[in-house]
Design an enzyme around this catalytic site. Structure first.
Site: not given
Length: 602
Positions: A49, A53, A156, A315, A409
């Protein structure tokens, strides 16, 4: 003792250029720590993705110098890695250059330099950001500089032990197929590392520092999000902001200034970058307890709202003091609030509503879909992740639409046209303006949300997961779901036709090898791309009232989980709320056989 494991260890010791991680492996091997070696060496970390990570340790399954070098490099004549792939597939890549940025985590700066060194060694220009930047700065810079690609070193909101390597393509969006697979294959073609002296990167004539220029451009783009159609007093509300020990505070404070606000009160203990994240176990604003310090600060200062960004500031989350009780908005609630705000702004511009499109991941709330049906704009859903949201937005723009907003979401929000990725700083600025404009109208964000429920119907989500460490059990669960009813029987399928007291109206199976969309006659092929993992979405409704649900179940690509995303909607809040609990019970007991299959629950 596995001979293959010994080979993997020996190969690691031969290739690893880092003395510290090499000694770590030698120590474990000499002390016969076979289980630990199996965990670290048996499987290679996957380029998935948007990149890599994982945990920062020695080993093929971890994040470390060797993995970063192998991911980045291109050494003639043995072409492999991101650099080789970009030079081959992007026109004029060497002269267009690449953007590299990093956050404050352990190893981030060095890995950014190692990445830059791989490109410079192949005569490619590198725009290496000087100092700490938040993740949105990389896609912004890729677009502004017309760069061939971008790399951001960050994990992140992951725990402190983790780090990552996020890749953006030349369109300034996170990579999707075929490039993700192509890059992964390029990395594996030849793994002999070509080690470069990262400390000399900055001295290279191919290493260009335009950090301040890009920051100025980024802040100019934020000024385009300043509310022009809504009046508010920038000093009318008190805000507390937490950057969660990350890099966001300088960017967020400047955004507040641009929007015309007086400075917010920072959470001092979490204001500055700290790779140890000492006050939180998981530096994610969604995690229980993550906002406790911010709320305590807000109580002390008498603030009405808490604002929060995750450590790399892509975020955003927020909480409101509602008559002494703090309420944290869900990701979907914020998405709905932002969507209506964007709609109002667009409508005030007198542009044709039919050209307005908003995008959300398919597991996000359908409240924007309901809003779009009533207000006349278009809603498009896509697969989970901003790599799909961003690329979907670009496709729609190419088709002649405007896409000023998209979200998922998991508290990720995209605004405007300059960054087709989530941006927690932009979201913070827009939320603060929304709260202040509502205050000027004599109301609050929570009260405004209730008004939107009255207008478009009440929507409530119940998202969670089941823990399952046995792949075979997961396969059996999904096999049972696909063969336990008569939904789709005329097309040769056997999905459930009901869940609890609700009748299933549609099924969309986005799993590779099982693609099916009951709403898309005559082909019944899904409109969305298929997923490598299991992913099925059901829509169901009640025969006795207007309540309905959307249930999506999917496997996780990174964790031993079966995730579910459940949303209920209808005119009666109490009916919807009780309905969700009943659906979860049926899902656990009948569909998942949770007890029999030994599934864990959070």
């Amino acid at each position: 003792m596995s001979a293959l494991l010994e080979d993997l260890v020996k190969e690691w010791l031969r290739l690893d250029p880092n003395e510290s991680t090499r000694k770590d492996v030698e120590h474990l091997w000499n002390n016969n720590a076979i289980d630990e070696m199996e965990r670290r060496m048996r499987t290679r970390i996957e380029f998935g993705t948007a990149g890599l990570r994982g945990k920062m340790e020695a080993g093929w399954s971890r994040m470390n110098d060797l993995i970063v070098i192998q991911a980045s490099q291109a050494a003639n004549p043995l072409q492999q890695g991101l650099c080789a792939y970009v030079l081959k597939h992007v026109e004029n890549a060497a002269t267009r250059g690449v953007v590299v940025g990093h956050d404050h985590r352990h190893n981030s700066e060095r890995w950014a330099q190692l990445t830059a060194a791989a490109f410079i060694a192949n005569n490619a220009k590198v725009y290496l950001h000087n100092g700490l930047v938040h993740t949105p700065m990389v896609p912004f810079s890729v677009k502004a500089l017309n760069a061939a690609c971008g790399v951001m070193i960050t994990a992140s909101h992951n725990p402190k032990q983790d780090n990552g390597y996020k890749v953006y393509w030349e369109n300034a969006v996170q990579i999707i197929g075929p490039h993700d697979v192509g890059i992964a294959q390029s990395i594996m073609q030849h793994l002999e590392p070509r080690v470069h002296d990262a400390s000399q990167v900055i001295e290279s004539g191919l290493c260009i520092d335009c950090t301040e220029e890009m920051k100025e451009g980024y802040f100019r783009s934020l000024s385009n999000l300043r509310a022009k159609t809504f009046s508010f007093d920038g000093a009318s509300l008190a805000f507390v902001n937490t950057s969660m020990h990350g890099v966001g505070d300088p960017f967020t404070s400047k955004a507040f200034e641009i929007a015309g606000f007086t400075p917010y009160t920072p959470v001092k203990e979490q204001q500055h970058p700290d790779p140890e994240f000492p006050t939180v176990k998981f530096p994610n604003p969604e995690e229980k307890g993550a906002l406790d310090l911010a709320i305590a600060t807000a109580n002390t200062k008498g603030a009405s709202y808490v604002l929060a960004q995750d450590p790399d500031a892509d975020r955003f989350s927020a909480a409101e003091n509602c008559d002494g009780k703090w309420v944290t908005f869900t990701g979907d609630q914020l998405g709905t609030l932002f969507a209506y705000h964007v709609f109002e702004t667009y409508k005030a511009s007198s542009k044709p509503i039919g050209k307005l499109v908003m995008v959300a991941s398919t597991v996000s709330s359908k409240m924007i879909e309901a809003m779009a049906q009533i207000e006349g704009f278009r809603f498009v859903d896509c697969l989970t992740g901003f790599k799909f949201i961003g690329n979907t937005a670009l496709d729609l723009v190419q088709a002649g639409y405007e896409v000023p907003f998209g979200y998922e979401e998991a508290i990720g929000y995209m605004f405007g046209s300059e960054i087709r990725d989530k941006d927690g700083v932009a979201a913070t600025m827009v939320f603060a303006q929304l709260a202040a404009s509502l205050r000027a109208r004599g109301t609050t964000v929570s009260a405004h949300l209730q008004e939107l429920y009255r207008r478009y119907g009440y929507f409530e989500t119940s998202n969670s997961y089941f823990i399952c460490t046995e792949p075979l059990v997961i396969e059996n669960i999904f096999r049972k779901i696909r063969s336990s009813g008569d939904m789709g029987s005329s097309q040769g399928f056997s999905y459930p036709s009901s869940i609890g007291r609700l009748q299933i109206q549609s099924v969309v199976d986005l799993t590779e090898g099982h693609g099916y969309d009951s709403t898309n006659a005559p082909t019944y092929q899904p409109k969305l791309p298929l997923s490598l993992g299991h992913m099925i979405q059901f829509r169901a409704s009640s025969d006795s009232d207007d309540s309905r649900i959307v249930l999506t179940i999917r496997t996780s690509g990174t964790e031993p989980k079966i995730k579910y995303y459940l949303e209920g909607s209808g005119s009666n809040r109490q009916v919807v709320h009780s309905l969700l609990g009943g659906v979860v019970d049926v899902l656990a007991e009948d569909w998942m056989n949770a007890a029999e299959n030994g599934l864990g629950r959070p």
